[in-house]
Design an enzyme around this catalytic site. Structure first.
Site, short mmCIF file in Angstrom:
data_model
loop_
_atom_site.label_atom_id
_atom_site.label_comp_id
_atom_site.label_asym_id
_atom_site.label_seq_id
_atom_site.Cartn_x
_atom_site.Cartn_y
_atom_site.Cartn_z
N GLU A 55 -9.66 -35.77 -39.53
CA GLU A 55 -9.62 -35.91 -38.07
C GLU A 55 -10.76 -35.12 -37.42
O GLU A 55 -11.29 -35.53 -36.38
CB GLU A 55 -8.25 -35.47 -37.54
CG GLU A 55 -7.19 -36.51 -37.88
CD GLU A 55 -5.78 -35.96 -38.06
OE1 GLU A 55 -5.51 -34.83 -37.63
OE2 GLU A 55 -4.95 -36.69 -38.65
N SER A 113 1.33 -38.56 -45.53
CA SER A 113 2.67 -39.13 -45.51
C SER A 113 3.61 -38.53 -46.55
O SER A 113 4.45 -39.24 -47.11
CB SER A 113 2.61 -40.66 -45.64
OG SER A 113 1.93 -41.22 -44.51
N LYS A 117 -1.42 -29.78 -36.49
CA LYS A 117 -2.41 -30.50 -35.67
C LYS A 117 -2.27 -30.07 -34.20
O LYS A 117 -2.00 -28.89 -33.95
CB LYS A 117 -2.25 -32.01 -35.87
CG LYS A 117 -2.26 -32.38 -37.36
CD LYS A 117 -2.35 -33.84 -37.65
CE LYS A 117 -2.36 -34.06 -39.16
NZ LYS A 117 -2.54 -35.45 -39.55
N GLY A 174 -0.45 -40.15 -41.66
CA GLY A 174 0.34 -40.59 -40.51
C GLY A 174 0.71 -42.07 -40.53
O GLY A 174 1.13 -42.62 -39.52
N ASN A 194 0.42 -28.68 -41.54
CA ASN A 194 -0.64 -28.79 -40.54
C ASN A 194 -0.02 -29.37 -39.27
O ASN A 194 0.30 -30.56 -39.24
CB ASN A 194 -1.74 -29.71 -41.09
CG ASN A 194 -2.83 -29.99 -40.06
OD1 ASN A 194 -2.87 -29.38 -38.99
ND2 ASN A 194 -3.73 -30.92 -40.39
N HIS A 213 -10.91 -31.43 -42.28
CA HIS A 213 -9.89 -32.47 -42.17
C HIS A 213 -10.54 -33.75 -41.65
O HIS A 213 -11.46 -33.69 -40.83
CB HIS A 213 -8.77 -32.00 -41.21
CG HIS A 213 -7.56 -32.88 -41.27
ND1 HIS A 213 -7.52 -34.12 -40.66
CD2 HIS A 213 -6.36 -32.71 -41.87
CE1 HIS A 213 -6.33 -34.66 -40.90
NE2 HIS A 213 -5.62 -33.84 -41.63
N GLU A 266 -6.70 -35.85 -49.24
CA GLU A 266 -6.00 -36.58 -48.18
C GLU A 266 -6.67 -37.94 -47.95
O GLU A 266 -7.65 -38.03 -47.20
CB GLU A 266 -6.05 -35.78 -46.87
CG GLU A 266 -5.35 -34.45 -46.94
CD GLU A 266 -4.74 -34.04 -45.59
OE1 GLU A 266 -3.58 -33.62 -45.59
OE2 GLU A 266 -5.40 -34.18 -44.56
P1 13P Z 1 0.96 -36.70 -42.30
O1 13P Z 1 1.80 -35.88 -43.24
O2 13P Z 1 1.53 -36.75 -40.92
O3 13P Z 1 0.62 -38.04 -42.87
O4 13P Z 1 -0.43 -35.90 -42.13
C1 13P Z 1 -1.12 -35.50 -43.25
C2 13P Z 1 -2.23 -34.61 -42.82
O5 13P Z 1 -3.19 -35.04 -42.22
C3 13P Z 1 -2.11 -33.17 -43.12
O6 13P Z 1 -3.30 -32.50 -42.90
#
Ligand code: 13P
Length: 249
Positions: free
Chosen positions: A95, A209, A11, A169, A9, A93, A163
Site C-alpha cells: 500500500e 487474508s 493500517k 483484504g 498491521n 508494504h 504479502e
Molecule cells: P489483510 O489481512 O486484511 O488481508 O491484510 C494483510 C496486510 O496487508 C497486512 O499487512
C-alpha cells in the site's frame, strides 16, 4: 530456533478507543510462547506501548523516514518511533509502494535507518495478480529482496513478510504450495546472500487474508514463521484465534 511472530498491521484504523484491544490481548497472553506485535497508527504508538499490561504485546510502526531528522513535514524518523515505544517498523508494504510510490531503494534506505535506530525492519515483498499470472512471481520477489533488504541485516533486525498483493483484504489466499514455494525461495535467497547462519535466523511471515480459520494450515507450511495480519488483527478476539494457531504450530 526462530521464535514465531504474530504481527498485526492496523493500517489507518484505530483511535484511543481501540487501545482496549491491545489491553485485552495482553491479558489473554501474559506469557505467550510466540512474539505478539501490534502496529497501530503512529498516533497510538506511545499509548499502545504503555497500555495496561501491554508489556506482553510489542508495538511497531507502519513506516518511517530514511533520514534521522530534518525538514520533512509530516514524516517520522525511526528514532521517533523507537522513542514512542516501537520495537519494529513495517516497511515497503504494497500500500505504501502503491500510494506513495516507494521504490525498492526507498524501502532499503528506510530499513537502514530503522536498523540504525535499533528497530527490526519488517520488509514486505509480494507480486500482483498480473505478475503471478505471467509466472513472474519469483523474479519479482527476488528483485524486491535484492533492492530493499540492506546489507546490515541480521536475524534480529530483519523480518521478511510475503504479502501477495492480490491476497490483501480480498479473502483470496494462495494455495499452500504457492506459499511454500515463495517462502522456500526467500529462505534460500537469504542464505545465499547472508550465509546460512543469518539466512536461517530471519523470520518469514505470510500476509494476505490470514484469518483464524485458515491460520493453522498456513502455519504448517515450511518456512512460515508467523503472519502479518491486517483486518483480523483489529479485534483481539479474531487476532487471538491466529495467535492460538501459531502457538500450536
Ligand atoms: P489483510 O489481512 O486484511 O488481508 O491484510 C494483510 C496486510 O496487508 C497486512 O499487512
Amino acid at each position: 530456533m526462530r521464535r514465531k511472530l504474530a504481527a498485526g498491521n492496523w493500517k489507518m484504523n484505530g483511535t484511543g478507543a481501540s487501545l482496549s484491544e491491545i489491553s485485552a490481548l495482553a491479558k489473554m497472553y501474559p506469557d505467550a510462547s510466540v512474539d505478539i506485535l501490534v502496529c497501530p497508527p503512529a498516533t497510538l504508538l506511545d499509548r499502545a506501548a504503555h497500555a495496561e499490561q501491554a508489556s506482553a504485546v510489542l508495538v511497531g510502526g507502519q513506516n518511517c523516514h530514511a533520514a534521522t531528522s530534518g525538514a520533512h513535514t509530516g514524516d517520522l524518523s525511526a528514532e521517533m518511533l523507537r522513542d514512542a515505544g516501537a520495537t519494529s517498523v513495517i516497511l515497503g508494504h504494497s500500500e505504501r509502494r502503491e500510494d506513495h510510490g516507494e521504490a525498492n531503494e526507498d524501502v532499503r534506505d528506510k530499513a537502514r535507518a530503522a536498523m540504525d535506530a535499533g528497530l527490526t525492519a519488517i520488509i514486505c515483498v509480494g507480486e500482483s495478480l498480473q505478475q503471478r499470472e505471467a509466472a513472474n512471481t519469483l523474479d519479482i520477489i527476488g528483485g524486491q529482496m535484492s533492492g530493499s533488504i540492506p546489507d546490515q541485516s541480521t536475524g534480529e533486525n530483519l523480518v521478511v513478510a510475503y504479502e501477495p498483493i492480490w491476497a490483501i483484504g480480498t479473502g483470496k489466499v494462495p494455495t499452500l504450495e504457492q506459499i511454500g514455494e515463495v517462502h522456500d525461495f526467500i529462505r534460500s535467497r537469504l542464505e545465499r546472500r547472508f550465509g546460512e547462519g543469518v539466512g536461517r535466523s530471519v523470520r518469514l511471515l505470510y500476509g494476505g487474508s490470514v484469518k483464524p480459520d485458515n491460520a493453522t494450515e498456513i502455519f504448517g507450511v515450511s518456512n512460515v514463521d508467523g503472519a502479518l495480519v491486517g483486518g483480523a488483527s483489529l479485534k483481539a478476539q479474531d487476532f487471538a484465534g491466529i495467535i492460538d494457531a501459531l502457538q500450536k504450530a
